[in-house]
Write a protein that holds these residues in place. Sequence first.
Motif: not given
Length: 227
Positions: A151-160
């Motif tokens: 979920e952290v990785d998905n969040f960071l990808a979404t933020q980018k």
Amino acid sequence: MIKYLIVGLLLATNVWAQSLDRIVAVVNDEVILESDLQDMEQTVRQQIRQRDAAMPPSDVLRKQVLERLIMQRLQIQEADKVGIRVGDDALNAALKQIADNNQLTLRQFRDVLEEDGYDFSVFRETIRDEMIISRLRKSQVEDRVVVSDREVDNFLATQKVQEGGQVQYELQHILISMPEAASPEEVQSAQEKLEKVQALLNEGGDFAQVAAGYSDGQNALEGGELG
């Protein structure tokens, strides 16, 4: 008109002299009086006018305001049970921050409130209650939320992606609630309510006004706004 930069409602002074006051609801061992309901209703009307939003019918507004008062009392009672408190130092700091956000000293802020018909002592305790409720919600969320590495990785990808396109969304919702063990009649009633809401929106009804009239969410009177 000052915009108070804090989540929650500001209770207005009851400007009507009343010799009698009746009980409109009982929340465990506490009572909600007609004057409490009138104060909150007046404040909500002011907030709706400040947002230039459509005013819901009086009976709908009164029902939503009463439900909000009951929910607030329940949350304050629950916070008291688990030992959540807001001391005077934290409260004074919050009041100063509100005044600073409006580019006023605390004294000036108090004067403006009183000119607008607010009792500062009532306003002060209202802010304390809102801070207590905020801390209660935060503690409940922290106890229940578990965030995985994925979920952290998905969040960071979404933020980018968002930083690249600068896309932002303002969300509103309408909640149609049912009890966990709903009877067939309760399910049918919720379905009919849902269909009525959908029909009103399809006919071009104002989303905020429909939310204020039909949503079971705590932010119904704000037009269902989630931010």
